[in-house]
Design an enzyme around this catalytic site. Sequence first.
Site, PDB file in Angstrom:
ATOM      1  N   PRO A 108       0.790  -1.235   0.000  1.00  0.00           N
ATOM      2  CA  PRO A 108       0.000   0.000   0.000  1.00  0.00           C
ATOM      3  C   PRO A 108       0.827   1.294   0.000  1.00  0.00           C
ATOM      4  CG  PRO A 108       0.057  -0.940   2.213  1.00  0.00           C
ATOM      5  CD  PRO A 108       0.798  -1.908   1.316  1.00  0.00           C
ATOM      6  N   GLY A 109       2.146   1.192   0.058  1.00  0.00           N
ATOM      7  CA  GLY A 109       2.911   2.424  -0.144  1.00  0.00           C
ATOM      8  C   GLY A 109       3.813   2.837   1.006  1.00  0.00           C
ATOM      9  N   LYS A 111       6.867   1.837   1.856  1.00  0.00           N
ATOM     10  CA  LYS A 111       8.247   2.129   1.446  1.00  0.00           C
ATOM     11  C   LYS A 111       8.263   3.202   0.360  1.00  0.00           C
ATOM     12  CE  LYS A 111       9.528  -2.408   2.970  1.00  0.00           C
ATOM     13  NZ  LYS A 111       8.126  -2.870   3.097  1.00  0.00           N
ATOM     14  N   ASP A 174      10.356  -5.266  -3.054  1.00  0.00           N
ATOM     15  CA  ASP A 174       9.859  -5.685  -1.734  1.00  0.00           C
ATOM     16  C   ASP A 174       8.863  -6.794  -2.044  1.00  0.00           C
ATOM     17  OD1 ASP A 174       9.459  -5.544   1.054  1.00  0.00           O
ATOM     18  OD2 ASP A 174       7.706  -4.269   0.781  1.00  0.00           O
ATOM     19  N   CYS A 227       9.224  -9.933   3.971  1.00  0.00           N
ATOM     20  CA  CYS A 227       8.853  -9.925   5.395  1.00  0.00           C
ATOM     21  C   CYS A 227       8.778 -11.373   5.864  1.00  0.00           C
ATOM     22  CB  CYS A 227       7.562  -9.156   5.624  1.00  0.00           C
ATOM     23  SG  CYS A 227       6.167  -9.766   4.712  1.00  0.00           S
TER      24      CYS A 227
HETATM   25  N1  SAM Z   1       6.239  -2.396  -0.497  1.00  0.00           N
HETATM   26  C1  SAM Z   1       4.927  -2.406   0.096  1.00  0.00           C
HETATM   27  C2  SAM Z   1       4.912  -1.441   1.271  1.00  0.00           C
HETATM   28  O1  SAM Z   1       5.967  -1.140   1.828  1.00  0.00           O
HETATM   29  O2  SAM Z   1       3.830  -0.943   1.613  1.00  0.00           O
HETATM   30  C3  SAM Z   1       4.477  -3.810   0.471  1.00  0.00           C
HETATM   31  C4  SAM Z   1       4.568  -4.754  -0.689  1.00  0.00           C
HETATM   32  S1  SAM Z   1       3.999  -6.367  -0.399  1.00  0.00           S
HETATM   33  C5  SAM Z   1       5.241  -7.047   0.574  1.00  0.00           C
HETATM   34  C6  SAM Z   1       4.260  -7.106  -1.947  1.00  0.00           C
HETATM   35  C7  SAM Z   1       3.441  -6.551  -3.087  1.00  0.00           C
HETATM   36  O3  SAM Z   1       3.747  -7.304  -4.266  1.00  0.00           O
HETATM   37  C8  SAM Z   1       1.942  -6.654  -2.899  1.00  0.00           C
HETATM   38  O4  SAM Z   1       1.360  -5.383  -3.040  1.00  0.00           O
HETATM   39  C9  SAM Z   1       1.477  -7.576  -4.014  1.00  0.00           C
HETATM   40  O5  SAM Z   1       0.224  -7.224  -4.536  1.00  0.00           O
HETATM   41  C10 SAM Z   1       2.571  -7.424  -5.045  1.00  0.00           C
HETATM   42  N2  SAM Z   1       2.686  -8.604  -5.947  1.00  0.00           N
HETATM   43  C11 SAM Z   1       2.020  -9.788  -5.873  1.00  0.00           C
HETATM   44  N3  SAM Z   1       2.380 -10.585  -6.895  1.00  0.00           N
HETATM   45  C12 SAM Z   1       3.274  -9.903  -7.626  1.00  0.00           C
HETATM   46  C13 SAM Z   1       4.007 -10.186  -8.827  1.00  0.00           C
HETATM   47  N4  SAM Z   1       3.873 -11.361  -9.446  1.00  0.00           N
HETATM   48  N5  SAM Z   1       4.814  -9.249  -9.325  1.00  0.00           N
HETATM   49  C14 SAM Z   1       4.961  -8.056  -8.693  1.00  0.00           C
HETATM   50  N6  SAM Z   1       4.310  -7.738  -7.545  1.00  0.00           N
HETATM   51  C15 SAM Z   1       3.478  -8.645  -7.025  1.00  0.00           C
END
Ligand code: SAM
Length: 455
Positions: A108-109, A111, A174, A227
């Site tokens: 959701p943003g 980082k 991430d 994480c």
């Molecule tokens: N960086 C975010 C933050 O700090 O708020 C959290 C990110 S979360 C750990 C991982 C993100 O990767 C999710 O929003 C997810 O929807 C997305 N995601 C899922 N599958 C993916 C894919 N195949 N390629 C890229 N991103 C993907």
Amino acid sequence: MLPLDFIDSMRRQLGAEADDLFRALQSDAPTSIRLNTKMDVLTFPCDTEEVPWHIDGYYLSERPPFTLDPLFHAGCYYVQEASSMFVEQVLEQYLPQDSIVLDLCAAPGGKSTLISEYLGDKGLLLSNEVVRQRVFILSENIQKWGNGNTVVTHNTPAEYGEKCESMFDCILVDAPCSGEGMFRKDPASREEWSLKNVRMCAERQRSILMDVWDALKPGGILIYSTCTFNQEEDERNAEWIADSLGAEVLPIDYDPAWGIMEGTIGYHFYPHRAKGEGFYIAALRKHGAWPAGLAGIPSKALRTDKNSKKKSPAFPAEYEKEMRSWLQHPDHWAIRQNDRFATAYPAKFKDLIEYFAAHFTCISTGFGLGEERGKRIAPQHSLSMAKDLRREAFPQVELTREQALDYLRTAALVLPNAPMGVLLLTYENVPLGFAKNVGNRLNNLYPNEWRIRYQ
Ligand code: SAM
């Protein structure tokens, strides 16, 4: 109850210390926030303690009802678990502020708002989310943060790899992961966990990294984070980036008092040692170097695109003049017209942003500035969130907490004696949004899709 295979694998990884981890995973997660520079001082109705690795990070001794705090909706702070804020250390140690950064998995943003703050008015952030349902909350959080240096996109890692060759000084992946570090915050992550899922996540992470790799400049910085605790998704993948994609692993300086544990590559945050959720981070520098003296935006794709670029339409000069009068630093921004809407983005990155607007699914570029309504131009909500807003351009009306919450619920407002026309509503002297006083009533212009819902 923790999954048995997880218990076994953590015992192998941590030895006797694993029991401390299991106990920590049964305890409450600390609450932490990162302050925005929108406000000089912010007070919470509880004790606060500094997050040691981020100057704007604070732990709160209690979790207040954030939904009922108008300053939360005004983007004065972001609720972010503390370990993730360590990304700041990598940026400070390896990245000039005038960099072009891609946050590939951004919703959701948390980082992205941190990186946007780090880059300030010098750099540019592309903040991407591939999952459609998650991209709008990302865009909302970016608008509320208010720097205007971010383009939010909804594209695949492969599209970035294919269309942005050597464009980025830094890419943060991430990655979606098995979420072991979220076991105490999110019970669903325990239920979904299995060894098979760990393997599947590790493979997906490599495929994401491979797809986006070409978009990183030679000599550019890749930040890889998850994480989760297991080495298959963490160290093994960082090793794979170094050996198969071609990168040098970078050390990250930290204070031993912070409780961080070094992996064979990269750094682990375990909740029994460091105050925060589980987190893993590694920084790598892509082999090669960008040719000295080659200034500007490097991508081959962009250089060829410039020749064929169509000129974007422009609003009448008087509209543009009026919109620029709403900004503190009008010359810092280029204005882009999209149908009835005008957005402002850093003029310095005009070509690059035009390239993204033409070839990517852009959800927002910079911030929404104005909207053509009939024969006039009206301010858009995200202007009220922008730090470069020139507040004196609008009559300001300070709201009480009750009025502010009514406004954020998009309820009808009564403000006797308020000036006529478009008003900038503030709470504790921070802009919340616009309303229009039409005499017999006040039109609430808060975005309907952002309205808060509570009884
Ligand atoms: N960086 C975010 C933050 O700090 O708020 C959290 C990110 S979360 C750990 C991982 C993100 O990767 C999710 O929003 C997810 O929807 C997305 N995601 C899922 N599958 C993916 C894919 N195949 N390629 C890229 N991103 C993907």
